[in-house]
Each structure stands twice: as C-alpha cells, then as structure tokens.
Motif scaffolding. Structure first.
Motif, PDB file in Angstrom:
ATOM      1  N   PRO A  96      11.047  -6.219 -22.751  1.00  0.00           N
ATOM      2  CA  PRO A  96       9.940  -5.251 -22.868  1.00  0.00           C
ATOM      3  C   PRO A  96       8.730  -5.616 -22.008  1.00  0.00           C
ATOM      4  CG  PRO A  96      10.339  -6.370 -24.964  1.00  0.00           C
ATOM      5  CD  PRO A  96      11.373  -6.860 -24.000  1.00  0.00           C
ATOM      6  N   LYS A  97       8.591  -6.885 -21.697  1.00  0.00           N
ATOM      7  CA  LYS A  97       7.477  -7.339 -20.849  1.00  0.00           C
ATOM      8  C   LYS A  97       7.517  -6.660 -19.476  1.00  0.00           C
ATOM      9  CE  LYS A  97       6.017 -11.597 -18.587  1.00  0.00           C
ATOM     10  NZ  LYS A  97       6.301 -13.018 -18.470  1.00  0.00           N
ATOM     11  N   PHE A  98       8.719  -6.404 -18.975  1.00  0.00           N
ATOM     12  CA  PHE A  98       8.872  -5.828 -17.645  1.00  0.00           C
ATOM     13  C   PHE A  98       9.026  -4.313 -17.665  1.00  0.00           C
ATOM     14  CE2 PHE A  98      10.891 -10.137 -16.824  1.00  0.00           C
ATOM     15  CZ  PHE A  98       9.702 -10.680 -16.371  1.00  0.00           C
ATOM     16  N   GLN A  99       9.080  -3.716 -18.827  1.00  0.00           N
ATOM     17  CA  GLN A  99       9.280  -2.275 -18.904  1.00  0.00           C
ATOM     18  C   GLN A  99       7.984  -1.485 -18.745  1.00  0.00           C
ATOM     19  OE1 GLN A  99      11.408  -1.622 -22.555  1.00  0.00           O
ATOM     20  NE2 GLN A  99      13.301  -2.478 -21.750  1.00  0.00           N
ATOM     21  N   ARG A 100       6.853  -2.155 -18.891  1.00  0.00           N
ATOM     22  CA  ARG A 100       5.560  -1.488 -18.753  1.00  0.00           C
ATOM     23  C   ARG A 100       4.618  -2.360 -17.933  1.00  0.00           C
ATOM     24  NH1 ARG A 100       4.319   1.002 -24.692  1.00  0.00           N
ATOM     25  NH2 ARG A 100       6.331   2.007 -24.902  1.00  0.00           N
ATOM     26  N   PHE A 101       3.709  -1.717 -17.270  1.00  0.00           N
ATOM     27  CA  PHE A 101       2.652  -2.461 -16.601  1.00  0.00           C
ATOM     28  C   PHE A 101       1.383  -1.628 -16.609  1.00  0.00           C
ATOM     29  CE2 PHE A 101       2.628  -0.158 -12.606  1.00  0.00           C
ATOM     30  CZ  PHE A 101       3.910   0.369 -12.544  1.00  0.00           C
ATOM     31  N   ARG A 102       0.271  -2.305 -16.589  1.00  0.00           N
ATOM     32  CA  ARG A 102      -1.023  -1.633 -16.625  1.00  0.00           C
ATOM     33  C   ARG A 102      -1.443  -1.251 -15.213  1.00  0.00           C
ATOM     34  NH1 ARG A 102      -4.225  -6.024 -19.947  1.00  0.00           N
ATOM     35  NH2 ARG A 102      -3.370  -7.143 -18.192  1.00  0.00           N
ATOM     36  N   THR A 103      -1.747  -0.002 -15.038  1.00  0.00           N
ATOM     37  CA  THR A 103      -2.179   0.460 -13.719  1.00  0.00           C
ATOM     38  C   THR A 103      -3.616   0.043 -13.432  1.00  0.00           C
ATOM     39  OG1 THR A 103      -2.816   2.581 -14.656  1.00  0.00           O
ATOM     40  CG2 THR A 103      -0.606   2.410 -13.715  1.00  0.00           C
ATOM     41  N   THR A 104      -4.320  -0.434 -14.460  1.00  0.00           N
ATOM     42  CA  THR A 104      -5.716  -0.838 -14.257  1.00  0.00           C
ATOM     43  C   THR A 104      -5.840  -2.279 -13.794  1.00  0.00           C
ATOM     44  OG1 THR A 104      -5.857  -1.397 -16.601  1.00  0.00           O
ATOM     45  CG2 THR A 104      -6.583   0.809 -15.954  1.00  0.00           C
ATOM     46  N   ASN A 105      -4.733  -3.025 -13.746  1.00  0.00           N
ATOM     47  CA  ASN A 105      -4.787  -4.401 -13.244  1.00  0.00           C
ATOM     48  C   ASN A 105      -5.233  -4.419 -11.795  1.00  0.00           C
ATOM     49  OD1 ASN A 105      -3.970  -5.574 -15.588  1.00  0.00           O
ATOM     50  ND2 ASN A 105      -1.948  -6.176 -14.881  1.00  0.00           N
ATOM     51  N   THR A 106      -5.997  -5.441 -11.448  1.00  0.00           N
ATOM     52  CA  THR A 106      -6.415  -5.552 -10.052  1.00  0.00           C
ATOM     53  C   THR A 106      -5.248  -6.035  -9.234  1.00  0.00           C
ATOM     54  OG1 THR A 106      -7.176  -7.799 -10.460  1.00  0.00           O
ATOM     55  CG2 THR A 106      -8.815  -6.023 -10.610  1.00  0.00           C
ATOM     56  N   ILE A 145      14.815  -5.176 -12.658  1.00  0.00           N
ATOM     57  CA  ILE A 145      16.257  -5.182 -12.354  1.00  0.00           C
ATOM     58  C   ILE A 145      16.909  -6.440 -12.920  1.00  0.00           C
ATOM     59  CG2 ILE A 145      17.934  -5.403 -10.477  1.00  0.00           C
ATOM     60  CD1 ILE A 145      16.072  -3.494  -8.879  1.00  0.00           C
ATOM     61  N   ARG A 146      16.219  -7.571 -12.803  1.00  0.00           N
ATOM     62  CA  ARG A 146      16.770  -8.830 -13.278  1.00  0.00           C
ATOM     63  C   ARG A 146      16.895  -8.854 -14.802  1.00  0.00           C
ATOM     64  NH1 ARG A 146      13.055 -12.001 -11.505  1.00  0.00           N
ATOM     65  NH2 ARG A 146      12.084 -12.397 -13.495  1.00  0.00           N
ATOM     66  N   GLU A 147      15.882  -8.319 -15.504  1.00  0.00           N
ATOM     67  CA  GLU A 147      15.868  -8.339 -16.969  1.00  0.00           C
ATOM     68  C   GLU A 147      15.493  -6.952 -17.507  1.00  0.00           C
ATOM     69  OE1 GLU A 147      13.857 -11.645 -18.884  1.00  0.00           O
ATOM     70  OE2 GLU A 147      13.700 -12.614 -16.912  1.00  0.00           O
ATOM     71  N   PRO A 148      16.408  -5.984 -17.427  1.00  0.00           N
ATOM     72  CA  PRO A 148      16.068  -4.616 -17.819  1.00  0.00           C
ATOM     73  C   PRO A 148      15.734  -4.451 -19.298  1.00  0.00           C
ATOM     74  CG  PRO A 148      18.400  -4.793 -17.330  1.00  0.00           C
ATOM     75  CD  PRO A 148      17.780  -6.095 -16.954  1.00  0.00           C
ATOM     76  N   GLU A 149      16.214  -5.346 -20.150  1.00  0.00           N
ATOM     77  CA  GLU A 149      15.958  -5.217 -21.584  1.00  0.00           C
ATOM     78  C   GLU A 149      14.668  -5.910 -22.035  1.00  0.00           C
ATOM     79  OE1 GLU A 149      17.817  -3.191 -23.377  1.00  0.00           O
ATOM     80  OE2 GLU A 149      18.972  -2.833 -21.559  1.00  0.00           O
TER      81      GLU A 149
END
Length: 88
Positions: A78-88, A72-76
């Motif tokens: 790209p670092k925040f647009q994806r995340f790995r579901t395999t992270n612990t 929400i803070r930084e919608p543009e």
C-alpha cells in the motif's frame, strides 16, 4: 497420399500454440497495453512537460519512473499505491 494420424496432428497444433504463446503478448494484450500507455502519455505531457522548464520536467520524470518501478516491484504494497502530489 496418406494423412498423418490424428494424435500427431494434435501434437503439432499444441506445439505451435505453445510456441506462439511463448513469443510474447497476444495482439489483444498489446492493444490493451498501448491504450494504457497512451492514457499515461496524455497525463504527462500537459501535466509535467508543458508547464515546467526542461530541467524540472526531467527531474519530475525521474521521480515518476522511480515511483512506477516501486509499484511494479511490489504491486500489493500500500505504501507504493499512493503518493502525495504536494510533495516537493
């Protein structure tokens, strides 16, 4: 009884419309937001809450909250647009 001049009526209509717009989202916007929230809830319940013990589910929800705040803070960003579901 005489009716007010057209210019005064137009001003009154404009004031009312601007007051309605400044009082929050329209019913259509609220309905769209509600639909998005419901879709999100349907993902969280079976994916996080049901299969995990409460402490783990709460921790997962905190992480999800942080991810959403970043997005929400930084919608543009790209670092925040994806995340790995395999992270612990």
């Amino acid at each position: 009884m005489e009716s007010p001049p057209h210019s005064r009526l137009a001003e009154a209509v404009e004031r009312r419309l601007s007051a309605q717009q400044s009082h929050g989202p329209s019913p259509a916007e609220m309905a769209a937001e509600h639909a998005k929230r419901q879709k999100f809830r349907r993902l969280i319940d079976p994916g996080i809450l049901r299969p995990n013990p409460e402490p783990e589910a709460v921790e997962s929800m905190k992480i999800l909250y942080k991810l959403s705040e970043n997005l929400i803070r930084e919608p543009e960003n790209p670092k925040f647009q994806r995340f790995r579901t395999t992270n612990t």
